[in-house]
Design a protein around this motif. Sequence first.
Motif, PDB file in Angstrom:
ATOM      1  N   LEU A 206      35.865  25.791   5.012  1.00 39.22           N
ATOM      2  CA  LEU A 206      34.912  24.702   4.866  1.00 39.22           C
ATOM      3  C   LEU A 206      34.128  24.457   6.152  1.00 39.22           C
ATOM      4  O   LEU A 206      32.903  24.304   6.129  1.00 39.22           O
ATOM      5  N   MET A 207      34.813  24.437   7.287  1.00 40.13           N
ATOM      6  CA  MET A 207      34.128  24.166   8.542  1.00 40.13           C
ATOM      7  C   MET A 207      33.250  25.335   8.956  1.00 40.13           C
ATOM      8  O   MET A 207      32.176  25.138   9.537  1.00 40.13           O
ATOM      9  N   GLN A 208      33.677  26.555   8.654  1.00 43.81           N
ATOM     10  CA  GLN A 208      32.822  27.702   8.941  1.00 43.81           C
ATOM     11  C   GLN A 208      31.547  27.640   8.099  1.00 43.81           C
ATOM     12  O   GLN A 208      30.443  27.825   8.613  1.00 43.81           O
ATOM     13  N   GLY A 209      31.693  27.361   6.819  1.00 46.39           N
ATOM     14  CA  GLY A 209      30.533  27.253   5.951  1.00 46.39           C
ATOM     15  C   GLY A 209      29.628  26.096   6.332  1.00 46.39           C
ATOM     16  O   GLY A 209      28.394  26.206   6.278  1.00 46.39           O
ATOM     17  N   PHE A 210      30.229  24.993   6.730  1.00 49.98           N
ATOM     18  CA  PHE A 210      29.471  23.820   7.149  1.00 49.98           C
ATOM     19  C   PHE A 210      28.580  24.165   8.335  1.00 49.98           C
ATOM     20  O   PHE A 210      27.381  23.883   8.331  1.00 49.98           O
ATOM     21  N   PHE A 211      29.180  24.780   9.351  1.00 51.09           N
ATOM     22  CA  PHE A 211      28.403  25.080  10.562  1.00 51.09           C
ATOM     23  C   PHE A 211      27.360  26.152  10.280  1.00 51.09           C
ATOM     24  O   PHE A 211      26.251  26.105  10.827  1.00 51.09           O
ATOM     25  N   LEU A 212      27.682  27.102   9.416  1.00 48.31           N
ATOM     26  CA  LEU A 212      26.724  28.157   9.107  1.00 48.31           C
ATOM     27  C   LEU A 212      25.495  27.579   8.409  1.00 48.31           C
ATOM     28  O   LEU A 212      24.352  27.959   8.722  1.00 48.31           O
ATOM     29  N   THR A 213      25.701  26.663   7.479  1.00 52.58           N
ATOM     30  CA  THR A 213      24.576  26.021   6.807  1.00 52.58           C
ATOM     31  C   THR A 213      23.740  25.213   7.796  1.00 52.58           C
ATOM     32  O   THR A 213      22.503  25.259   7.786  1.00 52.58           O
ATOM     33  N   PHE A 214      24.414  24.462   8.659  1.00 51.72           N
ATOM     34  CA  PHE A 214      23.725  23.694   9.694  1.00 51.72           C
ATOM     35  C   PHE A 214      22.888  24.616  10.581  1.00 51.72           C
ATOM     36  O   PHE A 214      21.730  24.332  10.890  1.00 51.72           O
ATOM     37  N   SER A 215      23.465  25.752  10.982  1.00 52.55           N
ATOM     38  CA  SER A 215      22.782  26.698  11.856  1.00 52.55           C
ATOM     39  C   SER A 215      21.536  27.273  11.185  1.00 52.55           C
ATOM     40  O   SER A 215      20.468  27.372  11.806  1.00 52.55           O
ATOM     41  N   GLU A 216      21.650  27.649   9.913  1.00 52.70           N
ATOM     42  CA  GLU A 216      20.507  28.223   9.206  1.00 52.70           C
ATOM     43  C   GLU A 216      19.382  27.196   9.037  1.00 52.70           C
ATOM     44  O   GLU A 216      18.206  27.529   9.162  1.00 52.70           O
ATOM     45  N   ASN A 217      19.738  25.961   8.755  1.00 48.46           N
ATOM     46  CA  ASN A 217      18.722  24.907   8.653  1.00 48.46           C
ATOM     47  C   ASN A 217      18.017  24.693   9.991  1.00 48.46           C
ATOM     48  O   ASN A 217      16.801  24.482  10.057  1.00 48.46           O
ATOM     49  N   LEU A 218      18.803  24.754  11.067  1.00 48.50           N
ATOM     50  CA  LEU A 218      18.252  24.590  12.408  1.00 48.50           C
ATOM     51  C   LEU A 218      17.282  25.725  12.726  1.00 48.50           C
ATOM     52  O   LEU A 218      16.193  25.502  13.262  1.00 48.50           O
ATOM     53  N   LEU A 219      17.656  26.946  12.382  1.00 47.29           N
ATOM     54  CA  LEU A 219      16.807  28.110  12.641  1.00 47.29           C
ATOM     55  C   LEU A 219      15.499  28.020  11.863  1.00 47.29           C
ATOM     56  O   LEU A 219      14.428  28.339  12.389  1.00 47.29           O
ATOM     57  N   ALA A 220      15.578  27.597  10.606  1.00 48.47           N
ATOM     58  CA  ALA A 220      14.380  27.498   9.779  1.00 48.47           C
ATOM     59  C   ALA A 220      13.393  26.497  10.368  1.00 48.47           C
ATOM     60  O   ALA A 220      12.178  26.755  10.429  1.00 48.47           O
ATOM     61  N   GLU A 221      13.896  25.355  10.824  1.00 48.83           N
ATOM     62  CA  GLU A 221      13.013  24.344  11.390  1.00 48.83           C
ATOM     63  C   GLU A 221      12.463  24.796  12.737  1.00 48.83           C
ATOM     64  O   GLU A 221      11.284  24.576  13.048  1.00 48.83           O
ATOM     65  N   ALA A 222      13.314  25.438  13.559  1.00 52.03           N
ATOM     66  CA  ALA A 222      12.852  25.939  14.852  1.00 52.03           C
ATOM     67  C   ALA A 222      11.781  27.007  14.663  1.00 52.03           C
ATOM     68  O   ALA A 222      10.829  27.086  15.439  1.00 52.03           O
ATOM     69  N   SER A 223      11.933  27.833  13.631  1.00 46.83           N
ATOM     70  CA  SER A 223      10.937  28.864  13.335  1.00 46.83           C
ATOM     71  C   SER A 223       9.572  28.239  13.063  1.00 46.83           C
ATOM     72  O   SER A 223       8.542  28.730  13.543  1.00 46.83           O
ATOM     73  N   GLN A 224       9.553  27.147  12.325  1.00 47.52           N
ATOM     74  CA  GLN A 224       8.297  26.464  12.038  1.00 47.52           C
ATOM     75  C   GLN A 224       7.702  25.841  13.301  1.00 47.52           C
ATOM     76  O   GLN A 224       6.496  25.922  13.540  1.00 47.52           O
ATOM     77  N   GLN A 225       8.552  25.214  14.104  1.00 47.51           N
ATOM     78  CA  GLN A 225       8.067  24.545  15.308  1.00 47.51           C
ATOM     79  C   GLN A 225       7.502  25.541  16.320  1.00 47.51           C
ATOM     80  O   GLN A 225       6.503  25.272  16.994  1.00 47.51           O
ATOM     81  N   LEU A 226       8.153  26.711  16.444  1.00 46.69           N
ATOM     82  CA  LEU A 226       7.747  27.707  17.436  1.00 46.69           C
ATOM     83  C   LEU A 226       6.684  28.660  16.911  1.00 46.69           C
ATOM     84  O   LEU A 226       6.070  29.389  17.695  1.00 46.69           O
ATOM     85  N   GLY A 227       6.503  28.676  15.584  1.00 42.73           N
ATOM     86  CA  GLY A 227       5.574  29.629  15.003  1.00 42.73           C
ATOM     87  C   GLY A 227       6.058  31.053  15.083  1.00 42.73           C
ATOM     88  O   GLY A 227       5.269  32.000  15.171  1.00 42.73           O
ATOM     89  N   LEU A 228       7.389  31.227  15.053  1.00 44.15           N
ATOM     90  CA  LEU A 228       7.985  32.553  15.136  1.00 44.15           C
ATOM     91  C   LEU A 228       8.560  32.936  13.787  1.00 44.15           C
ATOM     92  O   LEU A 228       9.121  32.088  13.072  1.00 44.15           O
ATOM     93  N   PRO A 229       8.456  34.227  13.405  1.00 45.33           N
ATOM     94  CA  PRO A 229       9.027  34.650  12.118  1.00 45.33           C
ATOM     95  C   PRO A 229      10.551  34.634  12.167  1.00 45.33           C
ATOM     96  O   PRO A 229      11.139  34.898  13.216  1.00 45.33           O
ATOM     97  N   LEU A 230      11.151  34.344  11.047  1.00 49.76           N
ATOM     98  CA  LEU A 230      12.606  34.346  10.929  1.00 49.76           C
ATOM     99  C   LEU A 230      12.995  35.295   9.809  1.00 49.76           C
ATOM    100  O   LEU A 230      12.588  35.115   8.662  1.00 49.76           O
ATOM    101  N   THR A 231      13.763  36.312  10.159  1.00 49.72           N
ATOM    102  CA  THR A 231      14.222  37.265   9.161  1.00 49.72           C
ATOM    103  C   THR A 231      15.114  36.559   8.163  1.00 49.72           C
ATOM    104  O   THR A 231      16.004  35.795   8.559  1.00 49.72           O
ATOM    105  N   PRO A 232      14.908  36.791   6.857  1.00 44.94           N
ATOM    106  CA  PRO A 232      15.777  36.151   5.855  1.00 44.94           C
ATOM    107  C   PRO A 232      17.243  36.496   6.114  1.00 44.94           C
ATOM    108  O   PRO A 232      17.572  37.613   6.507  1.00 44.94           O
ATOM    109  N   ALA A 233      18.112  35.513   5.895  1.00 44.22           N
ATOM    110  CA  ALA A 233      19.539  35.731   6.101  1.00 44.22           C
ATOM    111  C   ALA A 233      20.042  36.743   5.081  1.00 44.22           C
ATOM    112  O   ALA A 233      19.647  36.734   3.919  1.00 44.22           O
TER     113      ALA A 233
END
Length: 234
Positions: A206-233
Amino acid sequence: MPVPARTRTTETPRTLLPDLVYDNLLTLVISGDLAPGELLREEEIAAWLDVSRTPVRDAITRLRDQGLVVYRPNRGTRVAEIDLDQARAIGQTLAALHGMAARLALPNLTPDDIQHIRDLIADPADLTDQLNAGPVQVTAVQRILQIFRERSGNPVLDEAIRRLQPHMTRLRGLTSDEMPRDWVRERGGAALTAIDAGSPELIGQLMQGFFLTFSENLLAEASQQLGLPLTPAS
């Protein structure tokens, strides 16, 4: 390299001077005050902190070992650029480490620990933490993860998380740094069920999945803010 107004770093009985210099530089890097690509000059940093260049050199070496600064021939030592592919790999690694920490910690949790986790999940609204400034949802989750790390009984695991975590903190500075309260409570409720059931494997998953989801959401938002492409998971 622009630095803040001159200050003096004072060594205390519990904190050695090289650690204080490192902490100061780490804070500037992860906060963005030292921007990606910015040149680090030992003499300027030493003058700012009122120390010799030796602890500054040591601190920069530690940051380079963490991948937070890089050395390039003819370009000097600079703050590392943000690499979203690398950040994803770090997020995946941290997710696995946090899952392991929770799994190891479960037999060592005290009644006070469990109550603290319940309180954090149920009502994080009044909690504040200057080291994790931002919406209380993130602060509450960070505290829960910290409890698992402290109770894991594995200092090597704890150190590995500490070395990698600043990369995620840098990304958080570029985003809204928010997690939906209902999402936190739902995942937290599942974690409490696993704790009550005494299931190390379930709490770890549960905690591994929780952090992984949090990390992916963070990456998606950072990608938009930086204007950098993000390879699909994958």
